[in-house]
Design a protein around this motif. Structure first.
Motif, PDB file in Angstrom:
ATOM      1  N   TYR A   1       1.301  -0.979   0.134  1.00 26.53           N
ATOM      2  CA  TYR A   1      -0.201  -0.622  -0.012  1.00 26.53           C
ATOM      3  C   TYR A   1       1.168   1.408  -0.370  1.00 26.53           C
ATOM      4  O   TYR A   1       0.800   2.425  -1.072  1.00 26.53           O
TER       5      TYR A   1
ATOM      6  N   TRP B   1       0.714   3.695  -2.768  1.00 25.12           N
ATOM      7  CA  TRP B   1       0.071   5.097  -2.933  1.00 25.12           C
ATOM      8  C   TRP B   1       1.111   6.399  -3.500  1.00 25.12           C
ATOM      9  O   TRP B   1       0.906   7.019  -3.788  1.00 25.12           O
TER      10      TRP B   1
ATOM     11  N   ILE C   1      -6.269   7.667   1.060  1.00 26.49           N
ATOM     12  CA  ILE C   1      -5.589   6.618   2.466  1.00 26.49           C
ATOM     13  C   ILE C   1      -6.040   6.781   3.585  1.00 26.49           C
ATOM     14  O   ILE C   1      -5.434   5.613   4.226  1.00 26.49           O
TER      15      ILE C   1
END
Length: 999
Positions: A26, A30, A128
């Motif tokens: 992630y 991201w 996020i």
């Protein structure tokens, strides 16, 4: 069957490894996603770090507040992991919708950069943050749940979970960069991470079923670890520990950002280098946690241990600076030892990881000890399991502060090295305070030794860690030279928010270059009396082409300041009313001032407007539109830059051009390969089907893309002073000099894409940023397009893509015109029947070939000499026939005066000569007929190069006579016996691709 406590613990540790693995997927991906909205990898990485840590802090704090009321924390952990997984699976479609809303609706309605930034940062955070909050809750909840199973194992559990999660995270960073992103892209990587979280959730649920009340387990879930009735720790102690956790979180991330910024100068600013550095940092944290797991039971004073860890972390950080100074030498050694192939790149990556470990691991190791130790200190003093979340929250909150202070205050204020030094001193001071005031029992010999070690480390750091600009500007990751010559002067070296920018001059201060992280972005002579640098041609041409090709270029934007020469050149014309230059790094703009008069108009002309901003953000705000956009970013292998070469970005640019607008896109052919270049060109053609390509020097290309239709050039637009004189100086003083540099149009570019099998480069499948560093290391070049004009045969003429300038054209003798000048000299020699002086002096090897041709042609060329004669003729013709237009070469091989007794020459000689005459006349049917006869000749009478040249001439003749199917037939019939050379072999592939699918 019920699990034992030990087996349940092992299962939870394994699950937390997978959870950490997914978590770093992630974080890594991201950064790529948010870079598309924030505009620079450094900004995206810092925001992701901040939000990642901020969300985790909030999640940990929430866990500390509410988890005491939850009966089964392992079940709660399973639910959280499932929630993270579901969010991961949905992230990509949500982000795509967000980008469409942001760029087409929200940003165009905002009137100021401040509002735009507010929207970008807030909306990116909201994308996020939910997952980050859930991720933050995992460690305290799983730790508390695990400790309820084994209440007497608090230290080993905390250290073990921290180790397992960090170990998985380090592996996740590497696997993402080297496997997931290259094979699955960003959407696929997110799906993998989401699936892993779902798997972890199911696994945790299974553990709960075997250990909790869900199955009347033999092992009870355990009661919450409540605070003691009379805790031995007062509020002051708790606050101190939380403050200490925050400080160590802040300093740890100051180190991480500082080390990344420093090592970028030695290892290169690439995705791979960043992930290797991130993995090294996290691996240090992991093993620090492992040490706590193994040693905490034998150490009764967790505060003292934490104090020593803080001091040792500071010492290691101080020592990391001299280690960084040595990293240039180590990288240079690697570059000289390794073979430049895929295996060599794998070893280079491994070596880069080892260098990152040498710099980062020691301090990160001690940083990894602090969080478990601070938590353990509170647990041992009866604060209860809520202390897990509180310490974790304080640590991550400190990390947020560290990220923002480092990026926005320390780096631009005092520089990277001093920022790392300051953070080290903070850690040392904190450690000494903990030993002296909180754990006075240890404030004796150990305290004195620690103080002495700090002083020694500071002295070592100051002496051996002194900045050496001659290393920092060397670009060792490209050149293999770990230090530039001492005679080079470096008048400017500054750590900007996104990169370290330098300006270096030669010993005589005649020329200078500006670089980011050691990678030169532009070089130019410092005054007009000095011979121009090759980069100058690119920058002047990038400005001149749109001035000539657009009917009225009033409003112009330039992406990337570089040296400022492109903006300066545009302002040499009276036509533009405004030239807005968008540069994300102010240090670049400030450094380029040192180029003085060469770029003065960019700074002084009132039409010049500089915007320190990301181009996407600036263009989208108020929906700005331009007549011309010139895009000159850094090399695509630089992390974050490749997003300016994607289909999505070109679609964005298209919306910000006026109806008759033009995009000029620079891209280098060096440190790249044709597949990657084709990927970027494919993306461009998806949005701008009408695109021409020019070569500016031996390594730079310019794509000129028209939004609507291409206009006839108005070269008179370049006649105004001072523009005319500046262009003339670099060999761009006439229309023929632009004609010389034009390679072809849309059909040429489409054929390159077809030949390479390239698919359009996408924001979400960052092929270029992942593969270009390997191409750079291997020294590859995307030179297929360059061979189209330099192969010596009239390929582009026959295909209708290009007509070369002729003998009468006014062309300056520069590096770009060398082939043209050679052709003029060769033509003169052929007409005279003797080698002229210019050919002999400048190109002796080609003069020898011409001399041999003339000598062998003075008599009848018998069988024993035909092979040598055919080789000489091939060498001579490939340096003139395709370089000059038909009218200037048609007479060279028709009844040449240099061939004696033409009628008595063997049929093999007359046939080969007739083929060259047909090629010079561009007579396609005759080319096909005679070249086929040459291919049927005895192989021992004709040189291999001559046979391959005949093969290409035959294929060209088939294309020119409208017989495309015959091209493949000729290749199948004769090609297997003629191994391809670099020059003609590429043209064979080009023609096969050109006619593929044609009727």
């Amino acid at each position: 069957m019920h699990l034992s406590t030990k087996r349940a613990g092992h299962a939870l540790l394994l699950l937390f490894v997978l959870s950490g693995f997914a978590g770093l997927i992630y974080q890594s991906v991201w950064s790529h996603y948010l870079g598309l909205t924030l505009g620079h990898a450094a900004y995206a990485q810092s925001l992701v770090l901040a939000i990642f840590m901020g969300g985790m802090a909030l999640g940990a704090w929430l866990a500390s507040r509410f988890s005491l009321n939850w009966r089964s924390l392992i079940l709660a952990y399973a639910v959280i992991e499932v929630g993270i997984g579901v969010a991961g699976l949905l992230f990509h479609p949500i982000f795509v919708g967000y980008m469409a809303l942001s760029t087409s609706t929200v940003l165009p309605g905002l009137t100021s950069p401040q509002l735009a930034h507010g929207w970008q940062w807030l909306s990116a955070a909201m994308l996020i943050a939910p997952q980050c909050v859930l991720l933050g809750a995992t460690f305290p909840i799983l730790s508390a749940g695990y400790m309820r199973l084994a209440p007497d194992e608090a230290g080993p559990i905390l250290g073990g979970l921290y180790f397992s999660n960090s170990l998985g995270a380090a592996a996740g960073a590497l696997v993402t960069a080297f496997l997931l992103l290259p094979t699955l892209g960003m959407p696929g990587s997110m799906l993998v991470a989401g699936a892993l979280n779902l798997l972890v959730g199911v696994g945790a649920w299974a553990v709960w079923r075997q250990t909790g009340d869900g199955a009347s387990a033999a092992i009870p879930t355990g009661a919450p670890m409540q605070a003691a009735a009379v805790p031995t720790a007062g509020r002051g102690f708790v606050r101190l520990i939380l403050l200490a956790a925050a400080i160590t979180g802040a300093t740890s991330f100051v180190y991480e950002i500082g080390w990344v910024r420093m090592l970028n100068q030695a290892l290169g600013t690439t995705v791979h280098a960043f992930e290797l550095m991130l993995a090294a940092f996290i691996l240090g944290l992991a093993f620090g946690g492992l040490w706590v797991r193994r040693r905490c039971k034998s150490e009764s004073d967790a505060v003292a241990m934490a104090g020593y860890a803080q001091i040792l972390m500071g010492i290691a950080a101080l020592v990391s600076i001299p280690m960084f100074n040595q990293s240039f030498r180590w990288v240079g050694w690697l570059m000289h030892q390794l073979v430049r192939d895929d295996t060599g790149y794998a070893w280079f990556s491994a070596g880069s990881g080892a260098i990152a470990m040498a710099v980062m691991f020691p301090a990160a190791f001690f940083a990894g000890m602090t969080l478990p130790l601070f938590t353990l200190a509170l647990l041992r003093r009866g604060v209860g399991e809520s202390s897990i979340g509180r310490v974790y929250a304080a640590n991550t909150l400190g990390a947020i502060i560290g990220v923002f202070v480092m990026v926005h205050l320390l780096v631009p204020g005092i520089g990277v090295r001093l920022a790392v030094t300051l953070a080290a001193l903070f850690d040392v001071a904190l450690g000494l305070y903990l030993l002296r005031r909180v754990s006075p029992g240890r404030a004796t010999r150990g305290y004195a030794l620690a103080s002495m070690a700090v002083v020694a480390a500071a002295l070592v750091s100051l002496h051996f860690g002194k900045p050496d600009p001659h290393k920092q500007v060397a670009g060792v990751f490209r050149t293999g030279n770990w230090r530039v010559d001492e005679s080079m002067r470096i008048p400017y070296l500054r750590d900007g928010k996104t990169a370290t920018v330098s300006v270096a001059t030669d010993a005589d201060a005649r020329a200078a270059s500006i670089a980011t992280n050691g990678k030169p972005d532009a070089s130019l002579a410092l005054n007009l009396s000095v011979a121009p640098q090759p980069d100058e041609v690119t920058m002047l041409m990038a400005a001149a082409l749109p001035l000539a090709l657009h009917p009225d270029p009033r409003r112009v934007a330039v992406i990337g300041w570089g040296s400022g020469l492109t903006t300066h050149t545009l302002l040499g014309s009276p036509v533009p009313r405004v030239v807005e230059s968008v540069e994300i790094e102010r240090a670049m703009y400030d450094g380029a001032r040192l180029f003085g008069e060469r770029v003065a108009r960019g700074y002084d002309d009132p039409r010049s407007k500089i915007r320190i901003e990301d181009a996407r953000t600036y263009f989208a705000t108020s929906n700005r539109r331009y007549d011309v956009i010139v895009s000159e970013p850094s090399n695509p292998w630089v992390s974050g830059v490749a997003s300016l070469f994607t289909e999505e970005f070109y679609g964005f640019i298209h919306r910000h051009l006026e109806e008759d607008g033009i995009l000029v896109q620079w891209v280098q052919s060096y440190e790249l390969n044709d597949q990657l270049l084709g990927t970027m060109i494919s993306a461009l053609l998806q949005v701008f089907p009408q695109t021409d390509v020019y070569v500016t020097n031996r390594g730079d290309l310019l794509m000129v893309a028209s939004r609507d239709r291409a206009h006839a050039p108005n070269w008179a637009a370049l006649a105004a002073e001072p523009l005319r004189s500046e262009l003339q100086r670099v060999g761009l003083g006439s229309s023929a000099e632009f004609q010389l540099r034009r390679i072809g149009g849309p059909a040429t570019l489409r054929n390159l894409v077809k030949l390479t099998g390239a698919t359009p480069h996408s924001d979400y499948y960052p092929t270029v940023s992942l593969q270009a560093p390997r191409a750079r290391f291997k020294g590859e070049s995307a030179d297929f397009l360059l061979y189209l004009t330099g192969n010596g045969l009239p390929v582009q003429d026959i295909l209708g893509e290009r007509v070369p300038p002729g003998v009468a054209a006014v062309i300056a003798d520069t590096g770009a015109s060398e082939a043209h000048m050679l052709a003029l000299s060769m033509r003169s020699s052929l007409l005279a029947g003797r080698v002229d002086d210019v050919l002999r002096q400048r190109w002796p090897s080609f003069a020898d070939a011409a001399e041999q041709l003339f000598v062998l042609s003075a008599v009848v060329v018998d069988g024993s000499r035909q092979k040598a004669w055919s080789q000489a003729l091939t060498t001579v013709s490939e340096n003139v026939t395709g370089i000059l237009p038909r009218e200037d070469v048609a007479m060279l091989f028709d009844h040449p005066a240099w061939l004696a007794n033409a009628a008595q020459q063997p049929v093999e000689v007359r046939t080969l000569l007739a083929m060259h005459a047909a090629a010079a006349r561009r007579d396609a049917s005759e080319m096909l007929r005679v070249a086929m006869q040459v291919l049927e000749q005895r192989r021992d009478r004709i040189a291999r190069d001559a046979r391959e040249q005949a093969l290409v001439v035959a294929m060209l003749g088939a294309v020119g006579t409208g017989k495309p199917a015959l091209v493949a037939t000729i290749e199948r019939q004769y090609g297997p016996d003629i191994p391809p050379t670099q020059r003609c072999g590429r043209m064979r592939s080009w023609l096969l691709s050109w006619v593929d699918g044609a009727e």
